[in-house]
Write a protein that holds these residues in place. Sequence first.
Motif, PDB file in Angstrom:
ATOM      1  N   LYS A  73      30.897  -5.099  -9.499  1.00 27.27           N
ATOM      2  CA  LYS A  73      31.486  -4.996  -8.168  1.00 27.27           C
ATOM      3  C   LYS A  73      31.295  -6.301  -7.388  1.00 27.27           C
ATOM      4  CE  LYS A  73      32.900  -0.646  -8.062  1.00 27.27           C
ATOM      5  NZ  LYS A  73      34.308  -0.259  -7.806  1.00 27.27           N
ATOM      6  N   VAL A  74      32.366  -6.725  -6.738  1.00 24.23           N
ATOM      7  CA  VAL A  74      32.317  -7.849  -5.812  1.00 24.23           C
ATOM      8  C   VAL A  74      32.586  -7.290  -4.424  1.00 24.23           C
ATOM      9  CG1 VAL A  74      33.397 -10.039  -5.117  1.00 24.23           C
ATOM     10  CG2 VAL A  74      33.086  -9.504  -7.546  1.00 24.23           C
ATOM     11  N   GLU A  75      31.655  -7.523  -3.507  1.00 22.79           N
ATOM     12  CA  GLU A  75      31.781  -7.004  -2.147  1.00 22.79           C
ATOM     13  C   GLU A  75      32.288  -8.120  -1.221  1.00 22.79           C
ATOM     14  OE1 GLU A  75      31.238  -3.856  -1.539  1.00 22.79           O
ATOM     15  OE2 GLU A  75      30.381  -3.352  -3.497  1.00 22.79           O
ATOM     16  N   VAL A  76      33.365  -7.838  -0.486  1.00 20.17           N
ATOM     17  CA  VAL A  76      33.974  -8.849   0.373  1.00 20.17           C
ATOM     18  C   VAL A  76      34.070  -8.330   1.807  1.00 20.17           C
ATOM     19  CG1 VAL A  76      35.948 -10.384   0.725  1.00 20.17           C
ATOM     20  CG2 VAL A  76      35.340  -9.645  -1.597  1.00 20.17           C
ATOM     21  N   THR A  77      33.597  -9.127   2.742  1.00 19.38           N
ATOM     22  CA  THR A  77      33.748  -8.840   4.168  1.00 19.38           C
ATOM     23  C   THR A  77      34.640  -9.915   4.774  1.00 19.38           C
ATOM     24  OG1 THR A  77      31.523  -7.894   4.234  1.00 19.38           O
ATOM     25  CG2 THR A  77      32.542  -8.437   6.351  1.00 19.38           C
ATOM     26  N   ARG A  78      35.603  -9.483   5.603  1.00 18.50           N
ATOM     27  CA  ARG A  78      36.582 -10.419   6.169  1.00 18.50           C
ATOM     28  C   ARG A  78      36.606 -10.336   7.688  1.00 18.50           C
ATOM     29  NH1 ARG A  78      42.371  -9.117   4.214  1.00 18.50           N
ATOM     30  NH2 ARG A  78      42.164  -7.411   5.707  1.00 18.50           N
ATOM     31  N   TRP A  79      36.448 -11.496   8.319  1.00 16.85           N
ATOM     32  CA  TRP A  79      36.633 -11.632   9.766  1.00 16.85           C
ATOM     33  C   TRP A  79      37.935 -12.384   9.999  1.00 16.85           C
ATOM     34  CZ3 TRP A  79      32.141 -12.107   7.148  1.00 16.85           C
ATOM     35  CH2 TRP A  79      31.029 -11.372   7.594  1.00 16.85           C
ATOM     36  N   ALA A 116      40.181 -17.405   9.776  1.00 20.96           N
ATOM     37  CA  ALA A 116      39.639 -16.386   8.876  1.00 20.96           C
ATOM     38  C   ALA A 116      38.323 -16.859   8.270  1.00 20.96           C
ATOM     39  CB  ALA A 116      40.629 -16.065   7.757  1.00 20.96           C
ATOM     40  N   LYS A 117      37.461 -15.883   7.974  1.00 23.42           N
ATOM     41  CA  LYS A 117      36.196 -16.144   7.290  1.00 23.42           C
ATOM     42  C   LYS A 117      35.934 -14.996   6.330  1.00 23.42           C
ATOM     43  CE  LYS A 117      31.184 -16.324   8.025  1.00 23.42           C
ATOM     44  NZ  LYS A 117      30.085 -16.274   9.023  1.00 23.42           N
ATOM     45  N   HIS A 118      35.439 -15.313   5.141  1.00 18.18           N
ATOM     46  CA  HIS A 118      35.112 -14.296   4.146  1.00 18.18           C
ATOM     47  C   HIS A 118      33.677 -14.492   3.652  1.00 18.18           C
ATOM     48  CE1 HIS A 118      39.530 -14.282   3.950  1.00 18.18           C
ATOM     49  NE2 HIS A 118      39.429 -13.058   3.454  1.00 18.18           N
ATOM     50  N   ARG A 119      32.959 -13.393   3.545  1.00 18.37           N
ATOM     51  CA  ARG A 119      31.650 -13.381   2.881  1.00 18.37           C
ATOM     52  C   ARG A 119      31.827 -12.620   1.578  1.00 18.37           C
ATOM     53  NH1 ARG A 119      25.890 -13.292   3.684  1.00 18.37           N
ATOM     54  NH2 ARG A 119      24.912 -11.649   2.436  1.00 18.37           N
ATOM     55  N   ILE A 120      31.458 -13.255   0.471  1.00 18.21           N
ATOM     56  CA  ILE A 120      31.678 -12.686  -0.852  1.00 18.21           C
ATOM     57  C   ILE A 120      30.325 -12.533  -1.538  1.00 18.21           C
ATOM     58  CG2 ILE A 120      32.841 -13.003  -3.066  1.00 18.21           C
ATOM     59  CD1 ILE A 120      34.783 -14.904  -1.490  1.00 18.21           C
TER      60      ILE A 120
END
Length: 260
Positions: A73-79, A116-120
Amino acid sequence: MARVRTRPIVARAVLAVGVVVVLVGGVAGCGASAGDDKDPDHRSFALTGHTLTVDSDDSALEIVAVDGNPAGKVEVTRWFQGRVAIGKGPKVSWTMADDRLTLRMKCFGVVADCSAKHRIEVPRGVTVKVEDGDGSVRARGFKDALSIRTRDGSVHVTDSSGPLELHTGDGSVRAAVSSRRVRAESGDGSVDLELGAVPDLVDSRSDDGSVTIALPKATYRVTATTGDGSVHVSVPRSDSSSHVVSARSGDGKVTVGTAN
């Protein structure tokens, strides 16, 4: 002959120009910032193998290798924040196909402002390759190979021991790691490397910026050159050493020394 009346047309044209000026001023006066998004989106993606390619066109990225992630699993949070005054509304998308995570941001219109910003979060044991068109990249926690390439933005890596390949076309490169092999390059910006373990190979270059390398105590085979600037090497040197260090700058100071 009938009289031609032009004043209302002129008035409407002036009014239209005034509206455009107001809209442009409104958008430009307060730039969009992904950090203002207080309710970010989150999604999990299945990863079938042990490699991951992150393909982003226009986003700041934070990539973290973590323990405890569910297997595969890859968890991604997007602002995301976006405003369009004239044109279609902004749009962001994320998709996973095979081992490629694709992140896209579309900001259409004559007057548009998006961010945009992503934390992966990646499970440990996964080799990661990052391809970012425009945006900074931060990464930490990698014991496996990590490759980062961005066209425009800084690169910063910490708390990692796997092989590193870091490149930016326009921005600084910084790494505080224990990797045994490091390749780092900037087209326009400084390169600053601090190694916590004696490396086998460090290959660093800036076309326009300083290059600074801090190394553990050991003897190194060092090549240090600059087209315009000073060169200072203070580590022990030997042409027969198996620990190879190259530091080159087209225009900037080059420093190779011992870490404190």
